[in-house]
Design an enzyme around this catalytic site. Sequence first.
Site, mmCIF file in Angstrom:
data_model
loop_
_atom_site.group_PDB
_atom_site.id
_atom_site.type_symbol
_atom_site.label_atom_id
_atom_site.label_comp_id
_atom_site.label_asym_id
_atom_site.label_seq_id
_atom_site.Cartn_x
_atom_site.Cartn_y
_atom_site.Cartn_z
ATOM 1 N N THR A 86 0.867 -1.189 0.000
ATOM 2 C CA THR A 86 0.000 0.000 0.000
ATOM 3 C C THR A 86 0.902 1.236 0.000
ATOM 4 O O THR A 86 0.979 1.940 0.995
ATOM 5 C CB THR A 86 -0.923 0.011 1.241
ATOM 6 N N THR A 121 -1.398 -2.603 5.625
ATOM 7 C CA THR A 121 -1.759 -1.416 6.408
ATOM 8 C C THR A 121 -2.643 -0.522 5.545
ATOM 9 O O THR A 121 -2.184 -0.006 4.526
ATOM 10 C CB THR A 121 -0.487 -0.658 6.825
ATOM 11 N N GLU A 154 -0.705 -6.138 10.495
ATOM 12 C CA GLU A 154 0.506 -6.864 10.883
ATOM 13 C C GLU A 154 1.463 -5.937 11.626
ATOM 14 O O GLU A 154 1.684 -4.811 11.201
ATOM 15 C CB GLU A 154 1.169 -7.438 9.617
ATOM 16 N N LYS A 157 8.329 -6.657 12.739
ATOM 17 C CA LYS A 157 9.401 -5.723 12.390
ATOM 18 C C LYS A 157 10.379 -6.427 11.465
ATOM 19 O O LYS A 157 10.773 -7.566 11.741
ATOM 20 C CB LYS A 157 10.174 -5.279 13.644
ATOM 21 N N GLU A 158 10.776 -5.753 10.393
ATOM 22 C CA GLU A 158 11.788 -6.337 9.521
ATOM 23 C C GLU A 158 13.045 -6.567 10.349
ATOM 24 O O GLU A 158 13.397 -5.763 11.197
ATOM 25 C CB GLU A 158 12.087 -5.400 8.349
ATOM 26 N N LEU A 256 13.333 4.995 22.632
ATOM 27 C CA LEU A 256 13.682 6.327 23.126
ATOM 28 C C LEU A 256 15.070 6.725 22.638
ATOM 29 O O LEU A 256 15.717 7.559 23.264
ATOM 30 C CB LEU A 256 13.656 6.357 24.653
ATOM 31 N N CYS A 266 7.538 1.651 6.483
ATOM 32 C CA CYS A 266 6.283 1.818 7.235
ATOM 33 C C CYS A 266 6.097 3.184 7.882
ATOM 34 O O CYS A 266 5.139 3.878 7.567
ATOM 35 C CB CYS A 266 6.175 0.711 8.275
ATOM 36 N N LYS A 269 5.546 6.340 5.571
ATOM 37 C CA LYS A 269 4.318 6.287 4.765
ATOM 38 C C LYS A 269 3.072 6.267 5.647
ATOM 39 O O LYS A 269 2.062 6.874 5.306
ATOM 40 C CB LYS A 269 4.408 5.090 3.814
HETATM 41 N N1 NAD Z 1 7.421 -4.507 5.678
HETATM 42 C C1 NAD Z 1 7.028 -4.398 6.936
HETATM 43 O O1 NAD Z 1 7.828 -4.399 7.857
HETATM 44 C C2 NAD Z 1 5.564 -4.274 7.258
HETATM 45 C C3 NAD Z 1 5.142 -4.479 8.568
HETATM 46 C C4 NAD Z 1 3.798 -4.380 8.865
HETATM 47 C C5 NAD Z 1 2.884 -4.073 7.873
HETATM 48 N N2 NAD Z 1 3.317 -3.839 6.602
HETATM 49 C C6 NAD Z 1 2.308 -3.552 5.575
HETATM 50 O O2 NAD Z 1 2.039 -4.748 4.854
HETATM 51 C C7 NAD Z 1 1.797 -4.459 3.481
HETATM 52 C C8 NAD Z 1 2.786 -5.214 2.597
HETATM 53 O O3 NAD Z 1 4.068 -4.733 2.901
HETATM 54 P P1 NAD Z 1 5.390 -5.484 2.386
HETATM 55 O O4 NAD Z 1 6.542 -4.767 2.993
HETATM 56 O O5 NAD Z 1 5.212 -6.937 2.579
HETATM 57 O O6 NAD Z 1 5.308 -5.127 0.821
HETATM 58 P P2 NAD Z 1 6.204 -5.722 -0.368
HETATM 59 O O7 NAD Z 1 6.302 -4.634 -1.351
HETATM 60 O O8 NAD Z 1 7.424 -6.368 0.183
HETATM 61 O O9 NAD Z 1 5.279 -6.887 -0.965
HETATM 62 C C9 NAD Z 1 4.050 -6.674 -1.616
HETATM 63 C C10 NAD Z 1 3.868 -7.774 -2.652
HETATM 64 O O10 NAD Z 1 2.536 -7.708 -3.190
HETATM 65 C C11 NAD Z 1 2.619 -8.118 -4.546
HETATM 66 N N3 NAD Z 1 1.369 -7.727 -5.254
HETATM 67 C C12 NAD Z 1 0.987 -6.512 -5.659
HETATM 68 N N4 NAD Z 1 -0.216 -6.584 -6.271
HETATM 69 C C13 NAD Z 1 -0.605 -7.873 -6.237
HETATM 70 C C14 NAD Z 1 -1.744 -8.585 -6.688
HETATM 71 N N5 NAD Z 1 -2.757 -7.958 -7.296
HETATM 72 N N6 NAD Z 1 -1.793 -9.910 -6.495
HETATM 73 C C15 NAD Z 1 -0.781 -10.563 -5.880
HETATM 74 N N7 NAD Z 1 0.325 -9.941 -5.427
HETATM 75 C C16 NAD Z 1 0.423 -8.619 -5.596
HETATM 76 C C17 NAD Z 1 3.866 -7.452 -5.038
HETATM 77 O O11 NAD Z 1 4.344 -8.048 -6.230
HETATM 78 C C18 NAD Z 1 4.810 -7.670 -3.847
HETATM 79 O O12 NAD Z 1 5.555 -8.859 -3.984
HETATM 80 C C19 NAD Z 1 1.862 -2.944 3.361
HETATM 81 O O13 NAD Z 1 0.587 -2.422 3.512
HETATM 82 C C20 NAD Z 1 2.737 -2.554 4.530
HETATM 83 O O14 NAD Z 1 2.474 -1.245 4.974
HETATM 84 C C21 NAD Z 1 4.625 -3.974 6.279
#
Ligand code: NAD
Length: 438
Positions: A86, A121, A154, A157-158, A256, A266, A269
């Site tokens: 997102t 998110t 979710e 944390k990475e 802190l 995250c 954005k």
């Molecule tokens: N990365 C983090 O640490 C984290 C933690 C918590 C929440 N989030 C949230 O989780 C969500 C995903 O984040 P992320 O870091 O995993 O993103 P990312 O970019 O690593 O992965 C997203 C995946 O979705 C795929 N995708 C897009 N459109 C698609 C479709 N129509 N069908 C199937 N697959 C599709 C993309 O090819 C990509 O591989 C976001 O909203 C983010 O804010 C991320």
Amino acid sequence: MNIAIVGTGYVGLVSGACFADTGASVTCVDVDTEKIERIKRGEIPIYEPGLDELVLKNVKAGRLRFTTSLESVLNDQQIVFSAVGTPPDEDGSADLKYVLQVAKTIGQHLNKYMVVVTKSTVPVGTAKLVRQTIQTELDKRQTDIKFDVASNPEFLKEGNAIKDFMSPDRVVVGVESEMAKEMLTRLYKPFLINNFRVIFMDIPSAEMTKYAANSMLATRISFMNDIANLCERVGADVNMVRAGIGSDTRIGRKFLYAGCGYGGSCFPKDVKALIKTADGMGYSMEVLKAVERVNDAQKHVVFNKLAIAFAKEGLENKTVALWGLSFKPETDDMRESTALVTIDLLKQAGCKIKVYDPVAMTECKRRIGDTVIYARDLYDAVNDADALLLLTEWNEFRLPNWEIVSKVMNKKLLIDGRNIFEKKELESYGFEYHSIGR
Ligand SMILES: NC(=O)c1ccc[n+]([C@@H]2O[C@H](COP(=O)([O-])OP(=O)(O)OC[C@H]3O[C@@H](n4cnc5c(N)ncnc54)[C@H](O)[C@@H]3O)[C@@H](O)[C@H]2O)c1
């Protein structure tokens, strides 16, 4: 239990592997054919400690599989999660096009009851849009199939994703039907048995909880950076202040740390998106607007200290070494990293830049190509350098051999953007040492 996870990125792949590890039968779906092919060959596209083994183990056990076709697996599932990206839209709000694409595909192919859960998110109101999108497609097909939507943001944390997923502080689930609650309770049972909390609530509250959590964490960071900048001006030490306030149980010790700004996929954005949501409702999030301003300025702080140190000679043609490129340790993610901002500023100042990061070198090359010099290791990076900037607190940077570093550097100047070194020790090696708020 059969589940599909759509979007095989950080969140999707980790969630898929972890659910499979608790015994669920999981299909991970992504539109990125190359990514899916790589994973099928056993190559994990992201750096996340422990993820390779977990994926391989569950693939071998037959509980985890990968596909590019949601429609071909959809009706084998009981629950389908959407974990697609997102990213911020041009105006800063969350771009929901991938989330709604997934919803559309589900509506076009669904032929039995299912719970459709959003893990990405997303702003408050998205579950409603997902429901409408699916319903519109069902109506076009003149089919009457019941389904439920739910929200399960979710919090992993990475860098610590598997542990966070397997032993979460809490799992937040927003539902609007007993059936969805029952099914998600079953799925999360292994977590409940281990006494981790699953908090059920209404869907808008679940959607808001994720933004509020990230915004609160970002606020703590910007607040401490603001305090640190003032500490420098009044002669206080932010580390001591941190210890002093962190021991108050109402405040707590975590999050802190003063530094050179937050980045990642995250916080920046999500803070932006929440500000945007509020603006759209005619309400202005004053605290968060300040959090964002402070953070943008903080990403310049290390460079500004360097410029002050070179005020007389100027920075043109100076060689500057960077330790750390990723936005935080234990990840190769460079989205919104302070390193990218610093590299831009150094380029504008006419510096020669040498960089080293334990895992983010490939990612850096992908982003900025050969506009900087990629060092073999941390010592190679500082060879002949006029200054060293520490931007990411990787463990391997914590105890370097200062004797070697001080010998090979052209000028012994160190700016510690993460406050991991001690001034006295560095000064004993002849360094001019600067940090944040000390
Ligand atoms: N990365 C983090 O640490 C984290 C933690 C918590 C929440 N989030 C949230 O989780 C969500 C995903 O984040 P992320 O870091 O995993 O993103 P990312 O970019 O690593 O992965 C997203 C995946 O979705 C795929 N995708 C897009 N459109 C698609 C479709 N129509 N069908 C199937 N697959 C599709 C993309 O090819 C990509 O591989 C976001 O909203 C983010 O804010 C991320």
